[in-house]
Design an enzyme around this catalytic site. Structure first.
Site, short mmCIF file in Angstrom:
data_model
loop_
_atom_site.label_atom_id
_atom_site.label_comp_id
_atom_site.label_asym_id
_atom_site.label_seq_id
_atom_site.Cartn_x
_atom_site.Cartn_y
_atom_site.Cartn_z
N PHE A 63 0.85 -1.18 0.00
CA PHE A 63 0.00 0.00 0.00
C PHE A 63 0.89 1.24 0.00
CE2 PHE A 63 -2.90 3.20 1.54
CZ PHE A 63 -4.13 2.80 1.07
N HIS A 106 1.69 -6.43 6.34
CA HIS A 106 0.69 -6.51 5.28
C HIS A 106 1.32 -6.82 3.91
CE1 HIS A 106 -2.50 -4.84 7.90
NE2 HIS A 106 -1.48 -4.20 8.45
N ASP A 154 -5.25 -9.81 8.49
CA ASP A 154 -5.44 -8.63 9.33
C ASP A 154 -5.92 -9.04 10.71
OD1 ASP A 154 -4.79 -6.92 7.27
OD2 ASP A 154 -6.84 -6.26 6.88
N HIS A 161 -5.98 -3.92 13.56
CA HIS A 161 -5.72 -3.13 12.36
C HIS A 161 -6.82 -2.09 12.12
CE1 HIS A 161 -4.33 -2.04 8.43
NE2 HIS A 161 -5.31 -2.65 7.78
N HIS A 200 -14.27 -3.55 6.48
CA HIS A 200 -13.52 -3.88 7.69
C HIS A 200 -14.36 -3.66 8.94
CE1 HIS A 200 -9.85 -3.75 5.14
NE2 HIS A 200 -9.31 -4.50 6.08
N GLU A 229 -6.04 -11.27 2.84
CA GLU A 229 -5.94 -10.38 1.69
C GLU A 229 -4.69 -10.71 0.88
OE1 GLU A 229 -8.09 -6.46 3.65
OE2 GLU A 229 -5.95 -6.78 4.02
#
Length: 212
Positions: free
Chosen positions: A19, A49, A55, A59, A161, A173
């Site tokens: 990310f 991540h 997760d 998170h 989420h 993920e």
């Protein structure tokens, strides 16, 4: 007969996408084999991540559990892979409806024709919150996806989420489901016992179910 295994984890190496702004994978050698050293020892720095990951509630919930304290049962057992390839920005219930009869407790959704394991995809597909709600209502306790997030990359509210927070679901993920046909499998994707972390890398695999 040996059961077939599908490795559904992307490679983790320097340059693996993260990310934007997150900590990339880096590695250096702290020791190398030579006249005065019998072993190679590396040092790594990474976001939890990176790659396929689980997760933790921490998170997305300031009071949530860390990944090293969550129960392992959701990450191990029967699951269903459902294809929603090219579904658009959100995985809606209509994209899954063809494969939701008698769902097992774990559902993994494939959205890519070919997962972009070498680059960040800001246009990633995510779960619609209502889809997560309906999966949970059918007894699903873990959802997974082949993108970097169950929410859109630019989301500030993380609605999906927040659904899994409220309903107590677990999430995987950044899976790679390119070679996995739709159907039921055994999922094995255990997080590391990182007792204070907000996520953990996993080596996620699917194993062919035993036939009677």
């Amino acid at each position: 007969m040996n059961q077939r295994i599908w490795d559904i984890s992307p490679p983790v190496l320097e340059g693996a996408p993260v990310f934007p702004g997150d900590t990339p994978y880096r590695q250096r050698w702290a020791a190398t084999i030579g006249p005065s050293c019998p072993v190679n020892v590396s040092e790594i720095t990474l976001s939890p991540h990176v790659g396929a990951h689980a997760d933790a509630p921490l998170h997305y919930d300031p009071d949530g559990s860390s990944i090293g304290t969550v129960a392992l049962a959701p990450y191990l057992g029967r699951c269903r892979v459902i294809h929603a390839i090219d579904c658009g920005p959100l995985v809606e219930w209509a994209h899954l409806a063809h494969a939701v009869q008698d769902l097992p407790p774990r559902v993994l959704v494939r959205t890519y024709r070919r997962a972009p394991i070498e680059r960040w995809d800001g246009a990633l597909a995510a779960y619609a919150p209502a889809t997560v709600e309906r999966l949970a209502a059918q007894g699903v306790m873990l959802i997974g996806i082949d993108t970097a997030s169950i929410d859109p990359a630019d989301s500030k509210t993380l609605d999906s989420h927040q659904v899994i927070r409220r309903l107590g679901l677990r999430v995987l993920e950044n899976l790679v489901l390119d070679e996995v046909p739709e159907g039921d499998y055994e999922l094995i994707a255990l997080p590391l016992k990182l007792v204070t972390a907000d996520a953990s890398p996993v080596r996620a695999v699917l194993r062919e179910l035993k036939t009677s």
